[in-house]
Design a protein around this motif. Structure first.
Motif, PDB file in Angstrom:
ATOM      1  N   PRO A  72      81.997   9.696  13.536  1.00 17.13           N
ATOM      2  CA  PRO A  72      81.807   8.729  12.446  1.00 17.13           C
ATOM      3  C   PRO A  72      82.600   9.141  11.201  1.00 17.13           C
ATOM      4  O   PRO A  72      82.534  10.292  10.758  1.00 17.13           O
ATOM      5  CB  PRO A  72      80.295   8.790  12.194  1.00 17.13           C
ATOM      6  CG  PRO A  72      79.725   9.142  13.535  1.00 17.13           C
ATOM      7  CD  PRO A  72      80.718  10.092  14.148  1.00 17.13           C
ATOM      8  N   GLY A  73      83.417   8.219  10.715  1.00 14.21           N
ATOM      9  CA  GLY A  73      84.218   8.502   9.528  1.00 14.21           C
ATOM     10  C   GLY A  73      85.559   9.136   9.790  1.00 14.21           C
ATOM     11  O   GLY A  73      86.360   9.289   8.862  1.00 14.21           O
ATOM     12  N   ALA A  74      85.828   9.500  11.039  1.00 12.41           N
ATOM     13  CA  ALA A  74      87.095  10.176  11.323  1.00 12.41           C
ATOM     14  C   ALA A  74      87.557   9.879  12.749  1.00 12.41           C
ATOM     15  O   ALA A  74      87.095  10.504  13.710  1.00 12.41           O
ATOM     16  CB  ALA A  74      86.961  11.690  11.124  1.00 12.41           C
ATOM     17  N   ALA A  75      88.459   8.902  12.879  1.00 12.38           N
ATOM     18  CA  ALA A  75      89.048   8.616  14.190  1.00 12.38           C
ATOM     19  C   ALA A  75      89.986   9.743  14.572  1.00 12.38           C
ATOM     20  O   ALA A  75      90.495  10.459  13.711  1.00 12.38           O
ATOM     21  CB  ALA A  75      89.818   7.303  14.151  1.00 12.38           C
ATOM     22  N   GLY A  76      90.195   9.882  15.872  1.00  8.28           N
ATOM     23  CA  GLY A  76      91.087  10.926  16.354  1.00  8.28           C
ATOM     24  C   GLY A  76      92.518  10.454  16.465  1.00  8.28           C
ATOM     25  O   GLY A  76      92.793   9.252  16.475  1.00  8.28           O
ATOM     26  N   ASP A  77      93.400  11.403  16.557  1.00  9.40           N
ATOM     27  CA  ASP A  77      94.830  11.145  16.653  1.00  9.40           C
ATOM     28  C   ASP A  77      95.333  11.819  17.938  1.00  9.40           C
ATOM     29  O   ASP A  77      94.601  12.566  18.575  1.00  9.40           O
ATOM     30  CB  ASP A  77      95.488  11.751  15.407  1.00  9.40           C
ATOM     31  CG  ASP A  77      96.820  11.118  15.052  1.00  9.40           C
ATOM     32  OD1 ASP A  77      97.396  10.409  15.890  1.00  9.40           O
ATOM     33  OD2 ASP A  77      97.281  11.371  13.922  1.00  9.40           O
ATOM     34  N   TYR A  78      96.597  11.555  18.332  1.00 11.99           N
ATOM     35  CA  TYR A  78      97.094  12.185  19.558  1.00 11.99           C
ATOM     36  C   TYR A  78      97.306  13.680  19.338  1.00 11.99           C
ATOM     37  O   TYR A  78      97.657  14.117  18.252  1.00 11.99           O
ATOM     38  CB  TYR A  78      98.358  11.501  20.080  1.00 11.99           C
ATOM     39  CG  TYR A  78      99.566  11.552  19.175  1.00 11.99           C
ATOM     40  CD1 TYR A  78     100.468  12.603  19.231  1.00 11.99           C
ATOM     41  CD2 TYR A  78      99.823  10.526  18.269  1.00 11.99           C
ATOM     42  CE1 TYR A  78     101.579  12.645  18.408  1.00 11.99           C
ATOM     43  CE2 TYR A  78     100.937  10.556  17.441  1.00 11.99           C
ATOM     44  CZ  TYR A  78     101.808  11.623  17.512  1.00 11.99           C
ATOM     45  OH  TYR A  78     102.900  11.661  16.694  1.00 11.99           O
ATOM     46  N   ALA A  79      97.089  14.435  20.408  1.00  8.53           N
ATOM     47  CA  ALA A  79      97.207  15.894  20.315  1.00  8.53           C
ATOM     48  C   ALA A  79      98.615  16.334  20.692  1.00  8.53           C
ATOM     49  O   ALA A  79      99.306  15.671  21.468  1.00  8.53           O
ATOM     50  CB  ALA A  79      96.191  16.560  21.239  1.00  8.53           C
ATOM     51  N   ALA A  80      99.012  17.483  20.166  1.00  7.75           N
ATOM     52  CA  ALA A  80     100.343  18.028  20.434  1.00  7.75           C
ATOM     53  C   ALA A  80     100.468  18.582  21.850  1.00  7.75           C
ATOM     54  O   ALA A  80     101.572  18.826  22.322  1.00  7.75           O
ATOM     55  CB  ALA A  80     100.680  19.115  19.415  1.00  7.75           C
TER      56      ALA A  80
ATOM     57  N   ILE B 175      91.587  22.015  24.794  1.00  9.60           N
ATOM     58  CA  ILE B 175      91.909  20.742  24.140  1.00  9.60           C
ATOM     59  C   ILE B 175      91.925  20.965  22.620  1.00  9.60           C
ATOM     60  O   ILE B 175      91.491  22.006  22.130  1.00  9.60           O
ATOM     61  CB  ILE B 175      90.861  19.652  24.455  1.00  9.60           C
ATOM     62  CG1 ILE B 175      89.461  20.088  23.993  1.00  9.60           C
ATOM     63  CG2 ILE B 175      90.854  19.308  25.932  1.00  9.60           C
ATOM     64  CD1 ILE B 175      88.400  18.997  24.121  1.00  9.60           C
ATOM     65  N   ALA B 176      92.391  19.951  21.912  1.00 13.41           N
ATOM     66  CA  ALA B 176      92.266  19.996  20.454  1.00 13.41           C
ATOM     67  C   ALA B 176      91.595  18.716  19.979  1.00 13.41           C
ATOM     68  O   ALA B 176      91.716  17.666  20.613  1.00 13.41           O
ATOM     69  CB  ALA B 176      93.630  20.119  19.781  1.00 13.41           C
ATOM     70  N   GLY B 177      90.866  18.815  18.871  1.00 15.30           N
ATOM     71  CA  GLY B 177      90.536  17.632  18.096  1.00 15.30           C
ATOM     72  C   GLY B 177      91.636  17.479  17.063  1.00 15.30           C
ATOM     73  O   GLY B 177      92.130  18.481  16.537  1.00 15.30           O
ATOM     74  N   VAL B 178      92.030  16.230  16.802  1.00 15.78           N
ATOM     75  CA  VAL B 178      93.152  16.000  15.892  1.00 15.78           C
ATOM     76  C   VAL B 178      92.792  14.907  14.905  1.00 15.78           C
ATOM     77  O   VAL B 178      92.345  13.822  15.289  1.00 15.78           O
ATOM     78  CB  VAL B 178      94.418  15.568  16.662  1.00 15.78           C
ATOM     79  CG1 VAL B 178      95.632  15.588  15.733  1.00 15.78           C
ATOM     80  CG2 VAL B 178      94.654  16.441  17.874  1.00 15.78           C
ATOM     81  N   ARG B 179      92.958  15.204  13.618  1.00 15.79           N
ATOM     82  CA  ARG B 179      92.723  14.210  12.585  1.00 15.79           C
ATOM     83  C   ARG B 179      93.989  14.088  11.756  1.00 15.79           C
ATOM     84  O   ARG B 179      94.390  15.056  11.111  1.00 15.79           O
ATOM     85  CB  ARG B 179      91.535  14.644  11.717  1.00 15.79           C
ATOM     86  CG  ARG B 179      91.249  13.779  10.512  1.00 15.79           C
ATOM     87  CD  ARG B 179      90.809  12.389  10.894  1.00 15.79           C
ATOM     88  NE  ARG B 179      90.440  11.611   9.714  1.00 15.79           N
ATOM     89  CZ  ARG B 179      90.425  10.286   9.672  1.00 15.79           C
ATOM     90  NH1 ARG B 179      90.732   9.564  10.743  1.00 15.79           N
ATOM     91  NH2 ARG B 179      90.082   9.656   8.570  1.00 15.79           N
ATOM     92  N   ARG B 180      94.609  12.919  11.798  1.00  9.37           N
ATOM     93  CA  ARG B 180      95.844  12.676  11.056  1.00  9.37           C
ATOM     94  C   ARG B 180      96.822  13.834  11.209  1.00  9.37           C
ATOM     95  O   ARG B 180      97.352  14.363  10.243  1.00  9.37           O
ATOM     96  CB  ARG B 180      95.522  12.378   9.591  1.00  9.37           C
ATOM     97  CG  ARG B 180      94.606  11.166   9.396  1.00  9.37           C
ATOM     98  CD  ARG B 180      95.196   9.855   9.897  1.00  9.37           C
ATOM     99  NE  ARG B 180      96.293   9.419   9.103  1.00  9.37           N
ATOM    100  CZ  ARG B 180      96.217   8.557   8.070  1.00  9.37           C
ATOM    101  NH1 ARG B 180      95.062   8.025   7.757  1.00  9.37           N
ATOM    102  NH2 ARG B 180      97.277   8.217   7.394  1.00  9.37           N
TER     103      ARG B 180
END
Lengths: 394, 394
Positions: free
Chosen positions: B210-218, B251-256
């Protein structure tokens, strides 16, 4: 065990390596250094996300099988995913990873020298994505008696015509792409946060279709929106889709690293007539290109057929309209060989695969409706099967 | 419009550029050429999956703002995602894309010359992933009067200490990673096809929290299984998980584009005591490293604290135990600067972020239980919150 079923029999790798050796002899190379991960995989079966450190496959005209060179902790992956003998899997020392002074290619140079190849005519992939300026500097410094030149993507060109086994994977990739694009179209709605559409795409890309799970794509889902559709490589944010907007989705289906990309353009709400008109022209242009995509015609003729349709409608596209596709790793699903553009006289052969990216990026908006196809006697055979029109979600 | 909320105010970019200019003056550079996509984004805000073609950001000590140079069709993305003035967004000609003879960096050389910088002391990123041998050859050939040298990842080093705004994104990334790893753990079961776990990971990574969508990981989700756990970079297949096996998920979580990676090891069925013992040692070693990760201590001291725990238990790990993290693009989420390894005397400062990859790849199996953390006065603050043990699914 990782439970990889190896995709191709040793005989297919043998055939590939023999073909490459013939090309090397014709081009005057004793040895080539292949750092493009797709070339490494195509030559040996090697597969793993280890391409962020220097690694390569060597092919020498007098060595029966290729030599894998990479990080010590990835050597086990080479043992698992390839049929190379132990002697041909050579790890470099761990402290060389991202070392400011020394470099893994110091040890690559030593390896090449130790095999008696120190005076070889060596072809390197000067423009492969991961063959950095520093890789080249250390390799050439370590082999002062070798003769270096650009091998001009020799292995990439050898990959251009796909075998039957490869075409089966390309067709699987096309079916996966169809499923993923249809999921995106079902999910996109005004008010829906953008990441929900992307999540649906990733899920469908990965689950694949019955009998064929999906693999990671060389490019993440691209989704320009609104004014962003005038440029092709933007990604999502967490804003909701507005009531009335244009969106472009470009994704690939991927099966065991073989890619079938596809682009569709979607209008939320009733579209302005102009956008629908451009979409019709794009589809007509693609059909003209597909009709031309027969063995014996050239890559530039496919582009010219597309361009003629645009011209008749007072439009133009300056960038190339397509490129060859197949086995790929990030950051690109193109093979960096034949392009569908003026001046590319590559003669088409049955089994070549292309992505015709019928994209028109105009000043304030863009429309792209692409197809991935195989060259056949009847023209380009489409790999995906998604509605070919401006998709309207109203 | 793409509806990007720009993440950082112009003042933050100004501060970053000023810091980089100071480093340039100290190192003796008039101009640097930054091709690392993370450096491009960090210096200007530029964001888009266009790094498969040559592109860069220039910083000159006497030019107020950076100059973006890239493909014509991506220039619009630069206008949308940055605050650069029009004059500082310079497109190259489309026919140069993957051209066998000419190269985009012929035009980059001409641009540098036209700005009066033809005799500059130019620092290039010799080992940035996309700065190929051919990029370097064309750039140096086009500027025969310039003085070229390796800038030794000058901008990467400037990125090492994160601002408060960046740390907020890192913490979001940590929360996203926690959610994604927990989804993976909930999904993995004997008999489940591997791609179902990966699909669940991708979905959770993208939806975010909530409040933070994820982005693609490297890096794509990595999942070695069974014997494959003895090597870190293998990916999934469509085989079902067996009843009794070991799996590793990284894995990673990625935000912007800010990354928080994490690795966990999972045993399906009752684990052999040996594996559980190694897992306990790994967690104990991480805790020793986290306790040492305070401002004023060095990177190598963190490694030494971890290594001491291993040694006491008659184990050893030869590869580095961690690396700095932050803003990243494929193919790597590491920053290519400080490493947690012997000889790295980087002095830790509050706000640096690292991934301590407590992985032990033994002969027949491996165990990895990592943490992403921020350096604080109290030691390493973990960014993720997932069970810290060998996870058993029985």
């Amino acid at each position: 065990m990782q439970m990889f079923e190896k995709l191709f029999l040793p005989a297919e790798f043998k055939r590939r390596v023999q073909d490459v050796k013939k090309r090397m002899q014709k081009a005057g190379f004793d040895l080539i250094v292949c750092q493009d991960p797709a070339n490494m995989c195509w030559l040996t079966g090697y597969d793993g996300w280890s391409f962020y450190v220097p690694q390569c496959v060597l092919v020498h005209v007098e060595e029966e099988m290729p030599v894998w060179f990479g990080r010590a902790q990835d050597a086990k992956s080479a043992h698992i995913t390839t049929d190379l003998p132990d002697r041909n899997i050579v790890p470099f020392s761990e402290p060389l990873v991202q070392h400011p002074i020394n470099h893994p290619y110091d040890e690559l140079a030593a390896l090449i020298d130790s095999r008696g190849w120190g005076k070889a005519r060596i072809g390197v992939e000067m423009d492969a994505h991961y063959y950095t300026a520093r890789c080249h500097a250390h390799l050439t410094r370590g082999l002062p008696n070798a003769e270096f030149s650009n091998n001009a993507d020799l292995v990439n060109w050898a990959r251009l015509v796909k075998s039957e086994g490869e075409l089966a994977l390309m067709r699987d990739a096309g079916r996966i792409c169809t499923a993923a694009m249809n999921r995106a179209i079902e999910t996109i709605r005004p008010g829906v946060p953008q990441q929900m559409v992307i999540a649906a795409i990733y899920e469908a890309q990965t689950l694949g279709v019955p009998g064929a799970a999906g693999d990671y794509a060389a490019i993440c889902p691209l989704m320009p929106i609104g004014e962003g559709t005038s440029t092709p490589h933007l990604t999502w944010s967490d804003q909701p889709f507005p009531d009335n907007t244009l969106a472009m989705i470009e994704i690939a289906g991927v099966r065991r690293r073989y890619h079938a990309p596809l682009t569709r353009t979607i209008h939320l709400g009733k579209p302005p007539a102009e956008i629908g008109d451009v979409a019709k022209i794009a589809v007509e242009g693609v059909d003209a290109g597909l009709a031309m995509a027969k063995p014996g015609n050239t890559a530039e003729q496919v582009e010219a057929a597309w361009q003629a349709v645009l011209k008749r409608n007072a439009l133009k596209k300056e960038s190339r309209v397509g490129y060859s596709i197949g086995l790929a790793y990030p950051p690109d699903w193109g093979e960096r060989t034949a392009s569908l553009r003026p001046g590319d006289k590559t003669e088409l052969q049955a089994g070549m695969c292309f992505h015709i990216q019928a994209g028109l990026w105009l000043k304030d908006f863009g429309v792209a409706i692409s197809e991935s196809f195989v060259v056949t006697d009847k023209g380009g055979e489409r790999l995906c099967d998604v509605a070919r029109e401006l998709i309207v979600v109203d």
